[in-house]
Design a protein around this motif. Sequence first.
Motif, short mmCIF file in Angstrom:
data_model
loop_
_atom_site.label_atom_id
_atom_site.label_comp_id
_atom_site.label_asym_id
_atom_site.label_seq_id
_atom_site.Cartn_x
_atom_site.Cartn_y
_atom_site.Cartn_z
N LEU A 183 0.83 -1.21 0.00
CA LEU A 183 0.00 0.00 0.00
C LEU A 183 0.86 1.25 0.00
CD1 LEU A 183 -3.00 -0.77 2.40
CD2 LEU A 183 -2.76 -1.20 -0.03
N PHE A 184 1.95 1.25 0.81
CA PHE A 184 2.84 2.41 0.87
C PHE A 184 3.50 2.68 -0.49
CE2 PHE A 184 3.62 1.31 5.59
CZ PHE A 184 2.50 2.04 5.97
N ALA A 185 3.78 1.59 -1.23
CA ALA A 185 4.44 1.74 -2.53
C ALA A 185 3.49 2.20 -3.63
CB ALA A 185 5.08 0.40 -2.93
N THR A 186 2.23 1.80 -3.54
CA THR A 186 1.28 2.08 -4.63
C THR A 186 0.41 3.32 -4.40
OG1 THR A 186 -0.29 0.53 -3.59
CG2 THR A 186 1.13 -0.33 -5.35
N LEU A 187 0.16 3.64 -3.14
CA LEU A 187 -0.77 4.75 -2.84
C LEU A 187 -0.32 6.09 -3.42
CD1 LEU A 187 -3.47 5.03 -1.46
CD2 LEU A 187 -2.29 5.65 0.66
N PRO A 188 0.98 6.45 -3.33
CA PRO A 188 1.39 7.74 -3.92
C PRO A 188 1.08 7.85 -5.41
CG PRO A 188 3.12 6.86 -2.51
CD PRO A 188 2.10 5.78 -2.65
N GLN A 227 0.63 5.67 -16.58
CA GLN A 227 1.00 4.78 -17.68
C GLN A 227 0.63 3.33 -17.38
OE1 GLN A 227 2.77 6.30 -20.39
NE2 GLN A 227 2.44 4.46 -21.58
N ASN A 228 0.91 2.91 -16.13
CA ASN A 228 0.63 1.52 -15.74
C ASN A 228 -0.30 1.48 -14.53
OD1 ASN A 228 2.45 -0.20 -17.51
ND2 ASN A 228 3.91 1.29 -16.73
N ILE A 229 -1.30 2.35 -14.53
CA ILE A 229 -2.18 2.47 -13.37
C ILE A 229 -2.93 1.17 -13.10
CG2 ILE A 229 -4.19 3.36 -14.63
CD1 ILE A 229 -2.87 4.59 -11.21
N ALA A 230 -3.24 0.39 -14.12
CA ALA A 230 -3.95 -0.88 -13.92
C ALA A 230 -3.10 -1.86 -13.11
CB ALA A 230 -4.32 -1.50 -15.27
N ILE A 231 -1.81 -1.91 -13.41
CA ILE A 231 -0.89 -2.79 -12.66
C ILE A 231 -0.78 -2.31 -11.22
CG2 ILE A 231 1.48 -3.63 -12.47
CD1 ILE A 231 1.70 -3.37 -15.51
N VAL A 232 -0.66 -0.99 -11.05
CA VAL A 232 -0.53 -0.41 -9.71
C VAL A 232 -1.76 -0.69 -8.87
CG1 VAL A 232 -0.29 1.75 -8.41
CG2 VAL A 232 1.06 1.40 -10.48
N ILE A 233 -2.93 -0.52 -9.46
CA ILE A 233 -4.19 -0.78 -8.73
C ILE A 233 -4.31 -2.26 -8.38
CG2 ILE A 233 -6.71 -0.82 -8.98
CD1 ILE A 233 -6.47 1.81 -10.54
N THR A 234 -3.83 -3.13 -9.28
CA THR A 234 -3.84 -4.58 -9.00
C THR A 234 -2.99 -4.88 -7.77
OG1 THR A 234 -4.15 -5.10 -11.35
CG2 THR A 234 -3.33 -6.87 -9.92
N PHE A 235 -1.80 -4.30 -7.69
CA PHE A 235 -0.94 -4.50 -6.53
C PHE A 235 -1.57 -3.88 -5.28
CE2 PHE A 235 2.35 -5.97 -9.31
CZ PHE A 235 3.25 -6.64 -8.50
N PHE A 236 -2.21 -2.73 -5.43
CA PHE A 236 -2.89 -2.09 -4.30
C PHE A 236 -3.97 -3.02 -3.75
CE2 PHE A 236 -6.25 0.65 -2.54
CZ PHE A 236 -5.52 1.41 -1.63
N ALA A 237 -4.74 -3.63 -4.66
CA ALA A 237 -5.78 -4.58 -4.25
C ALA A 237 -5.16 -5.80 -3.58
CB ALA A 237 -6.60 -5.01 -5.47
N LEU A 238 -4.00 -6.25 -4.09
CA LEU A 238 -3.30 -7.37 -3.47
C LEU A 238 -2.90 -7.04 -2.03
CD1 LEU A 238 -1.84 -10.13 -3.57
CD2 LEU A 238 0.14 -8.93 -4.55
N GLY A 239 -2.43 -5.80 -1.82
CA GLY A 239 -2.07 -5.37 -0.47
C GLY A 239 -3.25 -5.42 0.47
N ILE A 240 -4.41 -4.96 0.00
CA ILE A 240 -5.62 -4.99 0.82
C ILE A 240 -6.03 -6.44 1.12
CG2 ILE A 240 -8.10 -4.47 0.83
CD1 ILE A 240 -7.45 -1.93 -0.76
N VAL A 241 -5.92 -7.31 0.11
CA VAL A 241 -6.25 -8.73 0.30
C VAL A 241 -5.36 -9.36 1.36
CG1 VAL A 241 -6.21 -11.00 -0.80
CG2 VAL A 241 -7.24 -9.06 -2.00
N LEU A 242 -4.06 -9.10 1.31
CA LEU A 242 -3.12 -9.67 2.27
C LEU A 242 -3.42 -9.19 3.70
CD1 LEU A 242 0.27 -9.38 0.32
CD2 LEU A 242 -1.02 -11.46 0.81
#
Length: 259
Positions: A183-188, A227-242
């Motif tokens: 979350l810290f890496a993707t939120l900004p 540019q890669n917001i879809a990938i970033v949001i996917t990782f953000f969702a992964l963080g929430i899942v974990l």
Amino acid sequence: MDFMLSKILKFFGGLLFSSFLFFSFLNLSLIQFTNYQNLKENLMPVIKDMISLQIKPEQLNNLRIALLKGCENLESLPIQIGIYNVNLNCKDIRESKIEGFDEFLANALFDSLYYKKYDCDFISCLRQGDVNNLLIIFSYQGNNFFKLSIYFTLLFTILGLIMILISIKDFRARFSFLGWNILFATLPIIILPFGIDYLKILFLPKITQELNLESIITNIVLKIFTQNIAIVITFFALGIVLITISMLSKKSIRKTKKS
């Protein structure tokens, strides 16, 4: 493992993982954004506007005639467009038409800037801080630097992940810690588009306002970060899942203990 050592590994592992995961996303976006075709599509409107300010439409035909005369017995001809020196291929000039001649000049200027050979390496050019050297970011040389540096950012991201896994034995704590660091890496990257107007007031110098560069710089920053917001949001969702899995497992254990 010693308690203090595990704490140190956990701290630095989390720092490495979240920081370099962020830089990996940024690097990937810069690689794609500074790709020749992609960058050209994004910057050509800006270059065309700059040329139209330097050369009026009614002057284009006279310029083309002058260039044709200048190209007699020559393979290339240097001209100046604004503050930039551009070498025009005489064969291309002869094959050009007055219709779309501004497009021809814009293409030549873009290629000249993109393939420019800088006297400094990427980091040295950035340190010098002048506008001409800062353009290395949007060049073939810059694109190659980003392609090389992403290997290092990914390496340090993996190193941070390994340090986290070594320092935290409990899988629930691992999930929670990894989730928060993701979350810290993707939120900004996710929130930056919403705060760009405030940030440009803080960080863009007054000269950008005087030269009407604010909107150009803002659009470039937005395109890089989205540019890669879809990938970033996917990782953000992964963080929430974990984090969610970690919290649910803790509740499950509490219920089991009570029963």
